[in-house]
Each structure stands twice: as C-alpha cells, then as structure tokens.
Design an enzyme around this catalytic site. Sequence first.
Site, PDB file in Angstrom:
ATOM      1  N   SER A   1       0.701  -1.673  -0.291  1.00 54.63           N
ATOM      2  CA  SER A   1      -0.471  -0.354  -0.060  1.00 54.63           C
ATOM      3  C   SER A   1       0.725   1.334   0.291  1.00 54.63           C
ATOM      4  CB  SER A   1      -1.267   0.059   1.451  1.00 54.63           C
ATOM      5  OG  SER A   1      -1.520   1.444   1.179  1.00 54.63           O
TER       6      SER A   1
ATOM      7  N   HIS B   1      -7.609  -5.066  -1.600  1.00 57.16           N
ATOM      8  CA  HIS B   1      -6.401  -3.940  -1.208  1.00 57.16           C
ATOM      9  C   HIS B   1      -6.102  -5.349  -0.444  1.00 57.16           C
ATOM     10  CE1 HIS B   1      -3.664  -1.109  -0.991  1.00 57.16           C
ATOM     11  NE2 HIS B   1      -3.597  -1.548   0.203  1.00 57.16           N
TER      12      HIS B   1
ATOM     13  N   ASP C   1      -9.369  -4.614  -6.625  1.00 55.27           N
ATOM     14  CA  ASP C   1      -9.138  -3.720  -5.182  1.00 55.27           C
ATOM     15  C   ASP C   1      -9.359  -2.206  -5.269  1.00 55.27           C
ATOM     16  OD1 ASP C   1      -7.283  -2.176  -3.586  1.00 55.27           O
ATOM     17  OD2 ASP C   1      -5.516  -2.411  -3.612  1.00 55.27           O
TER      18      ASP C   1
END
Length: 721
Positions: free
Chosen positions: A587, A694, A662
């Site tokens: 991320s 995600h 995602d």
Amino acid sequence: MKKLILLSYLIAIAFCGSAQNKQLTMQDAMSNARTTLAPENLSQIQFIYGTEEYIYAKRVGNSPVWFSGNAKSAVDKPFLTLAQLNQKLATAQKDTLKMMPMIQFNRGPEWIVYAGGSKLALDPVKNTATVLVDKSLMGKSVVEESKAGYVAYLDNFNLFVAKGGDQKQVTTDGSANIVYASTVHREEFGITKGTFWSNNGKTLAFYRMDQSMVTDYPIIDWTTRPAKNVNIKYPMADDKSHHVTVGVYNAENKTVVYLKTGEPVEQFLTNIAWSPDDKYVYIAVLNRGQNHMKLNQYDATTGDFVKTLFEEKDDKYVEPLVPMLFLQNDPSKFIWQSNRDGWNHLYLYDLKGKVLKQLTKGPWEVLDVKGFDAKGDQLFYVSTEESPITRNLYVLNVKSGKSRRITQGFAVHNTQVSTSGNTIIDNYSTPDAPRVIQLVETANAKAKILLKAANPLASYATQNSSIFTIKSKSGDDLYMNLYKPVNYDASKKYPVVVYWYGGPHAQLITNGWNAGAGDYWSRYMAQNGYVVLTVDVRGSDNRGKAFEQSMFRRAGEVQMEDMMNAVDYLKSQSYVDADNMGLFGWSFGGFATTDFMLTHPGVFKAAVAGGPVINWAFYEIMYTERYMDTPQENPEGYAATYLSNRVDQLKGKLLLIHGQQDPVVVQQHSVDFVKHAVDKGVQVDYMIYPGHEHNVMGKDRIHLYQKVTDYFDLYLKGGKK
C-alpha cells in the site's frame, strides 16, 4: 549512527534447549500464527456488568463453559453451562441451542445472546428475554438497535426503522448513487458507520450520500462467463467529490428533517454526536481543503444551524477523528481530542466553545479513551506517555486535571475497565512474555494473575528480535526491529530483507509479543538465513503531528531520507551482505518501496511492492488531498511522486503485486507503471491475485508470502533456500 538500547532483554535473545529445532513452515508463519501458534488466551474475557467479576469461556469436554472469578477468589468457578443457558431460554419461551453462543455480559444488566437467529437481551434473574433484533432483520445491512427498542436497517438501498411488527420505510430514493445510513467519505475521519441513535433511542441521525456526480470506476468480475464490469464510485484527487447530508428521523412521530449543514456541498461531515438531552446534533464540519474544521451545533427537531462552538485551522491539515464526549455528571461540558499543540490530547470545553482546561499535555499521544468511572469523576485513557512503542492505561481526575498511571511494565497493555472503574482486566505482552492477563485494582494497583501464556514457539528454531532507534537527519528517533539469522555466525555475511510502511495511521513496531507483528514471517525469513529489518520512518503514526506532517505535499521524500539512514546502519554491520539486500512494502509501503528503488537505484538488489500507489492523482480525494493538496495546488509534488515517469531509473529487480479487485489502490496504478516499463524497455515482474481486494487474505495469503519469499531467494540468494 547512535543506537538507543531500550532494555537488555530486547536484544536478540535466542531461545535455548535441545528441543528447539522445529522449523517454521509458511503455514505456521502466516496462518497458524493466529491459531495454533498464537499465545494462549482466555476466550471472550470480559466483566459482568455492574460487578468486579470477570468471566471467560473455557472448553470443558465438548462444550465451552463460562467461568467467573474476582480479585478475592482463589479458583475460578463455572458460571454458566449450555444446559443452564438453555433452561433460561426455555423459561423465557425461546428456542434452545445446540452450541454455546457468544454472550456479552458487559453491555448492561441483561446478557446479549444470539439465539435462534435473533439477537436477544436475556434477564438472568427473571429468565425473561427481549428480542433486540428479530431473525427476519439479522440478515439486513447496517442493522443497529436502539435503547427504546427500535431497529434501523437498510433494505434495497433504503433506510427502514422497525419496532415489533411495525416497520417504517424512512427513505424512498435510495440507489447505488443515493446511499443511506452507510459509511461516507471513504471511511476517513474515524467514520465507521452511518447510523447514530440518540441517547434515549427514539431519534436516529443518519448519513445520506449523493455520489451521482462521482465518476464511475470499473472493477472487473472475472468469475463470470464472460467477465463483467462492476462499477464503483471512486473520487480521484481534484475530481468531483460526493455530497453528504445528515438526516434525523423521529421514530415516535415518524418525521424526517435534514440538518442545514450549508455550502459548499463538497465538505466532510464527521464525528457525529448527540447532546445528552437529545435536542442537538454536533458535527465536526471540515472543508475539502482539510485545513479548517468547525464544530457545529444543529437543532435535531428543525435541522437549523445553531452555532459554531469553535474552529481549528492548520497550515497543513486538520483531521478530526473522535466525536465530542460529554461529561457524565455535567452535560454542560465536554471533552475534545486535538493535536493542536503537536500531540493528540484531551481538552475540556463548555457549550459556549470555550476551552476550560487542557487535561493532558506532553510530547506523547492519547490513543484511546475508555470512558468514565461510575461516578463520572475519573476518565480512563490509553497513551504513549512512557514510550511510543508501549501502551499504558491512565486514569484522569477531570476536576483536578491530575492523571495517574495504572498499568505497569514496559509493555503493550490492552485493557477493559469495570463499570465502577475500580478494577481493570489487563491483557499485556512484551517480546519475552507472549501474553499475561491480570486483574488489577485501580486504587492500589494490586494484581491477580489470571493467565501467563507459555511461549508458543518454544520448540521452534527461532529467536527474538532487537528493538532500537537510530537518529534521522531531522533528529527524530526512528524505531527499528531487527532479526538476526538463526544460528547467527558473526564471521559470516547475510542477505537482508527490509519491511516498511511509512505512511500515516500505521505503526509497525511496538514492544509487545513478536514486536507487534501479527505473523511470524520475519522469523521465518531469519530461520532461512536472512537479516530482517522493520523500520518506522517519518510519516508513521503515534509520533506527533510534526513527525507525520513532515511528508506534507511531497509524499515519500522524508521516507527516502530515513530509509537511507537505515541502509547506512545496515552497511555498518559486519554481518550484513550489502550487495544482497531486498525491500518490501504494501500500500503506502508499496509506493515507498517503488519510490526508493527509483530514487536510490542499486541500493537494494530486489524489491516487492504490493498494492502500490504509483500516481497520487489516481488516488482518492480524502486521503490524497489531505497529505498532498490537489494536483492544481501542488503540481510539483504530484510530478515528483508520479513514479511511472521515472521507471527508466530502475536498476534492481522489482515485483509488483496487486489484488485484481482492489477498490482502494485501484489496479490502474501498477498497470500504468508496467505500461511505462514496457515503453521504456525496462523489465519488471508482475503478479495479480484475482478475487482479492486491497489485501490478500485467507488461504491465499500463504501463497502471497511464498511468492515474496521465492522472489528474494531467487535474487538475494541465487535461488538457494
């Protein structure tokens, strides 16, 4: 660089014994770490409401039995068996159960029991039961019951409120574009739900979000034949944002008003709170620029704006995260959390918006408020006053402003407070103590040990890490967590893997069991001959406003600098093979990893970037514009952090990984990077996880980490295990 040694027991202590030779598998590291190899626990431990008695579930034979005890009891005794529970349910004329359900004993005098598909409030004395949520409603979305017996829920996009057999459809225009009673603003600003019952349970505040003006974004469902497109609403930086309002439904007269929150329509309505008398609703209204917050009061009957209690402004950004908390014994005063002095602290206000007192102060953060004692004079809160990597419970006298620490030991404490405030359940860990649960009397800190968990890794060839700090160029302490290889030999050099995140609202390192990590992958890698380093660089959470805001308008810049400091530390160690180092992040950490590989090419031989932000102009408004401003306001910052434009600077090996569904960091980020790599003739590696959003969770997480491990083995060890 100078290292700060925290405590001697933190320094790479190896477990001893001839039996300690089992090898962690990837299954152990990623799955069993949360099950069979997790520290022993007392299941569902809690207080019984209104008492100092604790209660937990323990398996006896083939069924869990609830056991209870108190500070004076020498032995915990059975409190409730399945047969006893069924007897109470039968007396209450409810269906009996074949298995012991989860029960909440701490919500009130009644036990909250899930039975027969319904949510019940069971009176353990009278053996009567009230249906809180009928089984016909349990499958609906965003179900929330009130003190007065009303139940709010969503059905076919619209808000309903029911009581008994009476069901009222509150809204009629709900759709994929008009969203009711749900989280808004992409769940930023501490928003976790969309319905808010008043104190008496007769009036409901709820969100209404019009996202028709937000651009559709395609997410492909690959499970159908042919695959089909599923659009989501994704407001990218500088684009149109959704419009949010707050409705108030009176369940007694069945009327709805909308609060007159005014213009501009692109603003953030956060931290909703009811006044103690239920006449007013308070909202922290934040402008889209996120640098100006107003705490506004609205009339719950008419929807009229009453007044602004106070405002907060900041040169960079304001981020309200916690609603106002009214004093239990004085409804004319409330507590507000703010980091206006550089650290998140508690402030006492009156209803005119005047600050009466700053209740906590110092270079540390208040992390959580647990609530008041029964008298309302004492407030319990959790903070980092001792250290950024520990968590302790404190009690504050609201009148005097004096606080006192309750939990002890350089540890991470998770606590529950009894109704009276006289006793706490303290569930804590350190790197050497996997879990200790104790009952602590708040007046004198006298403790009764309920559980000391054994080391679940005692028979494995693994070792503890060392936690220490180095100085950043700005003079800040950067916490680092280091695992040396199992069977470490000072005369050898070892490959290195560094894991990081580096963005807001995340802290990787704490002084708890396994250094705060939820899995054993770092230990697995150390077992396989790696030096493994985790580092919390500037931008990370719980270190104060300046530490986080250092990345404002130029995400990654201070992170690159701090990672180079970590690299310099590694290179100064004689056992580090500086020619074979790898970097890993997910991320924001995926963004930082990719950024570092391009900014400092050749430092790391290989890297893995999961779910990476590649272009902040592709990311959503609420997060991006807080830290980066808009692309119009900050074109230089966006240009500098558009990583695809620098793909030709890559020298090492880079694996990009993305969940194919995602909705947070959309796949366009990594695809854009790959396209630029192809255009420039740069080789990169790419892996997708179909069906995952995600984060790659469940059984496929083992596959993910095996993929990452194999990648580092290939390029840092020449394919050797």
